[in-house]
Design a protein around this motif. Structure first.
Motif, mmCIF file in Angstrom:
data_model
loop_
_atom_site.group_PDB
_atom_site.id
_atom_site.type_symbol
_atom_site.label_atom_id
_atom_site.label_comp_id
_atom_site.label_asym_id
_atom_site.label_seq_id
_atom_site.Cartn_x
_atom_site.Cartn_y
_atom_site.Cartn_z
ATOM 1 N N ALA A 1 3.271 -8.013 2.988
ATOM 2 C CA ALA A 1 3.234 -7.114 1.446
ATOM 3 C C ALA A 1 1.521 -6.730 0.849
ATOM 4 N N ARG A 2 1.273 -8.063 1.437
ATOM 5 C CA ARG A 2 -0.254 -7.950 1.025
ATOM 6 C C ARG A 2 -1.192 -6.587 1.732
ATOM 7 N N THR A 3 -0.520 -6.817 2.779
ATOM 8 C CA THR A 3 -1.354 -5.565 3.436
ATOM 9 C C THR A 3 -0.777 -4.094 3.232
ATOM 10 N N SER A 4 0.637 -4.018 3.105
ATOM 11 C CA SER A 4 1.315 -2.584 2.593
ATOM 12 C C SER A 4 0.319 -2.365 1.321
ATOM 13 N N ARG A 5 0.057 -3.258 0.200
ATOM 14 C CA ARG A 5 -1.218 -3.013 -0.603
ATOM 15 C C ARG A 5 -2.532 -2.638 -0.979
ATOM 16 N N MET A 6 -2.157 -2.826 0.443
ATOM 17 C CA MET A 6 -4.222 -2.409 0.893
ATOM 18 C C MET A 6 -4.092 -1.147 1.506
ATOM 19 N N CYS A 7 -3.238 -0.988 1.912
ATOM 20 C CA CYS A 7 -3.040 0.657 2.576
ATOM 21 C C CYS A 7 -2.779 1.528 0.973
ATOM 22 N N VAL A 8 -2.297 0.584 0.612
ATOM 23 C CA VAL A 8 -2.127 1.769 -0.795
ATOM 24 C C VAL A 8 -2.971 2.109 -1.403
ATOM 25 N N GLY A 9 -3.817 0.765 -1.965
ATOM 26 C CA GLY A 9 -5.502 1.038 -2.786
ATOM 27 C C GLY A 9 -6.168 1.190 -2.272
ATOM 28 N N ILE A 10 -6.548 0.794 -0.875
ATOM 29 C CA ILE A 10 -7.609 2.009 0.371
ATOM 30 C C ILE A 10 -7.092 3.515 0.213
ATOM 31 N N TYR A 11 -6.143 4.202 0.158
ATOM 32 C CA TYR A 11 -5.018 5.381 0.323
ATOM 33 C C TYR A 11 -6.272 6.248 -1.216
ATOM 34 N N LYS A 12 -5.454 5.216 -2.062
ATOM 35 C CA LYS A 12 -6.326 5.727 -3.839
ATOM 36 C C LYS A 12 -6.915 6.147 -4.069
#
Length: 212
Positions: free
Chosen positions: A160-171
């Motif tokens: 979950a943390r990795t996924s949130r980081m990916c989305v945050g990096i993208y935004k």
């Protein structure tokens, strides 16, 4: 030739749909230029080339326009999620996976810059903010589902943390991408892909052959 009773309502409906599309396109332009709070129904009507009275035939206020616009964009964005985050063939190189995913999302946002302006602005109506939160949660869930098979030893909270980081990096990257045009925009798109690759590659290479 005289129109039949069935043809007249259909023609009126078609004209109404064209007018709504015209108003939504004008609203998108105004929201991108001024932001939601500073926008007005008069400005939207002026951008559409119609009178305020014509606008009020279809929308009672600015919020109704923004909600209709965001609803249509949300539907298209969910389709983009479905295409961009479909299951991955294990032999696909990580760079290719990231490039294809980023390109789909960036293409959507570059075609509809108002989506970012509305969804990430500080003053969006409550109904839209709730829709955005639900969409954000759905996106993270799709990324988690995508990553889970390739991180078999990772705990649920780590994925979950990795996924949130990916989305945050993208935004974060998307904001820079939308602020530029032409070759400079393309350079930022490539930078975003590079950052995501350098983040994911060390995490996945032990259990996910894409990074090898």
């Amino acid at each position: 030739m005289e129109q039949t009773a069935d043809e007249r309502p259909r023609r009126r409906q078609a004209r109404g749909e064209r007018r709504i599309a015209q108003l939504l396109e004008a609203a998108a332009s105004v929201f991108c230029t001024t932001g939601y709070t500073a926008a007005s129904t008069n400005a939207i009507a002026r951008e559409a080339g119609v009178s305020p009275g014509t606008l009020y035939q279809f929308f009672p206020n600015k919020e109704a326009i923004a909600v209709e616009l965001s609803d249509r964009l949300m539907h298209e964005m969910r389709e983009t999620y479905g295409k961009a985050l479909r299951p991955i063939a294990p032999e696909t190189p990580l760079e290719e996976v990231i490039a294809a995913t980023v390109d789909r999302f960036v293409d959507f946002n570059c075609r509809h810059p108002v989506f970012f302006a509305l969804m990430h602005g500080p003053d969006v109506p409550g109904a839209m903010a709730q829709e955005h939160d639900a969409l954000h949660a759905a996106l993270i869930g799709r990324v988690e589902a995508l990553l889970t098979p390739f991180l078999p030893d990772a705990r649920t909270e780590e994925i979950a943390r990795t996924s949130r980081m990916c989305v945050g990096i993208y935004k974060g990257g998307l904001e820079l991408i939308l602020a530029h045009e032409g070759a400079e925009r393309e350079a930022y798109v490539q930078e975003l892909k590079n950052v995501l690759f350098r983040y994911l590659d060390p995490l996945l290479m032990d259990s996910y052959p894409l990074g090898v």
